[in-house]
Each structure stands twice: as structure tokens, then as C-alpha cells.
Design a protein around this motif. Structure first.
Motif, PDB file in Angstrom:
ATOM      1  N   ARG A   4      -1.991  56.174  98.664  1.00  0.00           N
ATOM      2  CA  ARG A   4      -0.552  55.905  98.741  1.00  0.00           C
ATOM      3  C   ARG A   4       0.208  57.065  98.117  1.00  0.00           C
ATOM      4  NH1 ARG A   4       1.709  50.547  99.734  1.00  0.00           N
ATOM      5  NH2 ARG A   4       3.717  50.715  98.729  1.00  0.00           N
ATOM      6  N   GLY A   9       1.790  45.034  96.872  1.00  0.00           N
ATOM      7  CA  GLY A   9       1.008  43.840  96.514  1.00  0.00           C
ATOM      8  C   GLY A   9      -0.057  43.546  97.561  1.00  0.00           C
ATOM      9  N   LEU A  10       0.354  43.574  98.828  1.00  0.00           N
ATOM     10  CA  LEU A  10      -0.578  43.294  99.928  1.00  0.00           C
ATOM     11  C   LEU A  10      -1.637  44.395 100.004  1.00  0.00           C
ATOM     12  CD1 LEU A  10      -1.460  41.782 102.516  1.00  0.00           C
ATOM     13  CD2 LEU A  10       0.237  43.138 103.784  1.00  0.00           C
ATOM     14  N   TYR A  11      -1.192  45.634  99.842  1.00  0.00           N
ATOM     15  CA  TYR A  11      -2.131  46.752  99.934  1.00  0.00           C
ATOM     16  C   TYR A  11      -3.217  46.631  98.858  1.00  0.00           C
ATOM     17  CZ  TYR A  11      -4.059  51.409 100.404  1.00  0.00           C
ATOM     18  OH  TYR A  11      -4.931  52.457 100.595  1.00  0.00           O
ATOM     19  N   LYS A  12      -2.801  46.229  97.636  1.00  0.00           N
ATOM     20  CA  LYS A  12      -3.773  46.096  96.539  1.00  0.00           C
ATOM     21  C   LYS A  12      -4.839  45.053  96.876  1.00  0.00           C
ATOM     22  CE  LYS A  12      -0.808  46.017  92.854  1.00  0.00           C
ATOM     23  NZ  LYS A  12      -0.371  45.874  91.510  1.00  0.00           N
ATOM     24  N   ILE A  13      -4.435  43.974  97.585  1.00  0.00           N
ATOM     25  CA  ILE A  13      -5.413  42.950  97.986  1.00  0.00           C
ATOM     26  C   ILE A  13      -6.352  43.525  99.058  1.00  0.00           C
ATOM     27  CG2 ILE A  13      -5.672  40.692  99.130  1.00  0.00           C
ATOM     28  CD1 ILE A  13      -2.886  39.975  97.866  1.00  0.00           C
ATOM     29  N   LEU A  14      -5.766  44.211 100.036  1.00  0.00           N
ATOM     30  CA  LEU A  14      -6.577  44.746 101.141  1.00  0.00           C
ATOM     31  C   LEU A  14      -7.571  45.812 100.678  1.00  0.00           C
ATOM     32  CD1 LEU A  14      -3.925  44.960 103.995  1.00  0.00           C
ATOM     33  CD2 LEU A  14      -5.779  43.308 103.747  1.00  0.00           C
ATOM     34  N   LEU A  20       2.455  49.530 103.969  1.00  0.00           N
ATOM     35  CA  LEU A  20       2.247  48.143 103.532  1.00  0.00           C
ATOM     36  C   LEU A  20       2.911  47.909 102.173  1.00  0.00           C
ATOM     37  CD1 LEU A  20      -1.538  47.680 104.424  1.00  0.00           C
ATOM     38  CD2 LEU A  20       0.433  46.699 105.615  1.00  0.00           C
ATOM     39  N   PRO A  21       3.398  46.671 101.921  1.00  0.00           N
ATOM     40  CA  PRO A  21       3.917  46.382 100.581  1.00  0.00           C
ATOM     41  C   PRO A  21       2.790  46.569  99.549  1.00  0.00           C
ATOM     42  CG  PRO A  21       4.402  44.586 102.115  1.00  0.00           C
ATOM     43  CD  PRO A  21       3.494  45.527 102.839  1.00  0.00           C
TER      44      PRO A  21
END
Ligand SMILES: C[S@@+](CC[C@H](N)C(=O)[O-])C[C@H]1O[C@@H](n2cnc3c(N)ncnc32)[C@H](O)[C@@H]1O
Length: 244
Positions: A206, A168-173, A165-166
Motif C-alpha cells: 500500500r 480495514g478490509l485490506y488488513k483482513i484480506l 481497498l479500505p
């Protein structure tokens, strides 16, 4: 299953996202007291290879060391470490890579600890880091290094998702996944974690590599302490006496 290789350079960027997480120092004191005797630490020079925001360096500084230093790839973490220890005279922090510690001469330290950091290097690079550890530690010194044991399919799958996952998106998830992770860690790793630790563990998935490189002698293996951040079930500890 193919994995996106995470290089040591972008591993630092990943951990920039954890610069606001500081750990309670009490379990870190427990960790140090478990792995080292007072005699081994007092009056010594110590390096934390992969110090993040300096939790272990701060705890070491309270244990009668002459100097506690830390090195980490994450610029943001090193800045936080420097800010929070401005009042402590016997600490120093460096931004850099544990596979190439050009900041330090040969035989600079009595003790080197590497907790949860060499595991962000693929196995061949772990060997390079270990050579660096031997170079900077004095004859008769001690290297304490913790590796991740090999893991099952489910954890490998979660790590794979974390890697593809990118960021930025991973940090939100991570904010959502953290709630799901708490009971899972209890079941698979045999320890309880709070919400902040769950988020930290998810970010830490990660680029995480599982396994122990060849050439690390079982003679140095010791049982891993059970704390929020590690346990014998998940982690393999080696306390290596350096002979040159
Ligand atoms: C899970 S944290 C562990 C931090 C600390 N040792 C602890 O146990 O709380 C891993 C740290 O390793 C750092 N790191 C990853 N690869 C590195 C490398 N090649 N050189 C230096 N630091 C690295 C990351 O920036 C991160 O701060």
C-alpha cells in the motif's frame, strides 16, 4: 491505470498495522556487514530514516556506534521501538517525516540508512527526502538508500488493488493473500519468505512507489544483498559518499 495517491501522512497509519512485527536481527546484522566496513561504523552516529520498530537501530547499536537514532511516521511503531530498547543507552527514536526532519540540525549524523522507506514517497517527494538526508549528514558521511526497481504489470495490478481497498478490509484480506504470495515472491523476486514476511510485504504494498528519482548518480550504485526483505532483482542500492 489510475492509482489512489497514498500520502506520507497516511503511510504512517498503514504501518501502524505492522507494529507487532519484529524482525530477526541476524539478517539485519548480515545486511549491515555487507554494506558497511567496521571502520565506517565504529564510533559513529547513525540515523535510520524510516526505522519502523527499530530493528536496524538495535542492530547498529550492537556494532560500536556512539549513537543510533531512528525516525518514523508511524506513532505505533515508534512507541514499540522505544519500549523494546529501554535497556539500550545509545539509541533514540523520533516520530516524524523523512521529508522534513526538523528534529535534526544540519550535519548531525555520520551515517544515514534508508531501507524500504523512501519508496513510500512519490518521485518528486523522494527528491525532497534525499535533500533532507544530505542536510542532516556530515561532510564525508555516508547515505545508504534502497529504491524499488520498476516492476511489471502483475505487481502494479496487485499494488493497485492494495491501494483502492479500505485499509480495514485490506488488513483482513492480507491474512489470506499471504499464503498465495509466498510462491509468487520466490518466482518474481528470487527469494524465499515466511508467512509473517509475506503479510508484512502485502501491507507494505500500500502506497509503495517503484522507480529511482533523477539525479541519483549511478556512480554510487552497489549490488543489493539477497535477504528476505530485498534482492538485486527487486531493489536498487546506492551508497553515497557525502561531499559538501
Ligand atoms: C517497509 S517499512 C521499512 C522499515 C525498516 N526500515 C525496515 O526495513 O524494516 C517502511 C517504513 O517507512 C515509514 N514511512 C513511510 N513514509 C514515511 C515518511 N514520509 N517519513 C518517515 N517514515 C515513513 C513507515 O511508517 C514504515 O515504518
Amino acid at each position: 491505470m489510475t492509482e489512489t495517491p497514498i500520502t506520507s501522512t497516511n503511510s504512517g497509519k498503514v504501518f501502524d498495522a505492522t507494529a507487532q512485527f519484529t524482525q530477526d536481527l541476524a539478517p539485519i546484522h548480515q545486511f549491515i556487514d555487507y554494506y558497511f566496513t567496521k571502520e565506517e561504523i565504529q564510533g559513529k552516529t547513525v540515523l535510520d530514516a524510516g526505522c519502523r520498530v527499530g530493528d536496524y537501530v538495535m542492530a547498529m547499536a550492537e556494532k560500536g556506534v556512539v549513537k543510533a537514532s531512528g525516525i518514523d511516521l508511524s506513532e505505533d511503531c515508534v512507541k514499540v521501538a522505544q519500549q523494546r530498547t529501554q535497556h539500550i543507552p545509545n539509541v533514540a527514536f523520533y516520530q516524524g517525516d523523512i521529508t522534513q526532519m526538523t528534529q535534526f540540525e544540519n550535519d548531525s549524523f555520520d551515517i544515514l540508512i534508508c531501507v524500504g522507506t523512501i519508496v513510500y514517497l512519490p518521485l518528486p517527494q523522494m527528491q525532497i527526502a534525499l535533500k533532507e538526508f544530505f542536510r542532516v549528514v556530515k561532510d564525508g558521511g555516508i547515505i545508504l538508500v534502497l529504491f524499488q526497481k520498476k516492476k511489471g504489470l502483475i505487481l502494479k495490478l496487485v499494488r493497485w488493488v492494495a491501494n483502492i481497498l479500505p485499509l480495514g478490509l485490506y488488513k483482513i484480506l492480507v491474512n489470506i493473500f499471504a499464503y498465495i504470495l509466498i510462491p509468487i515472491v520466490g518466482f518474481f523476486a528470487g527469494r524465499k519468505v515466511n508467512l509473517q514476511t509475506a503479510k508484512y510485504l502485502l501491507i507494505g504494498l500500500r502506497g509503495l512507489y517503484f522507480g529511482i528519482p533523477d539525479g541519483v548518480s549511478e556512480e554510487f550504485r552497489i549490488k543489493t544483498i539477497t535477504l528476505e526483505q530485498c534482492s538485486e532483482k527487486s531493489t536498487a542500492s546506492y551508497k553515497i559518499k557525502v561531499k559538501k
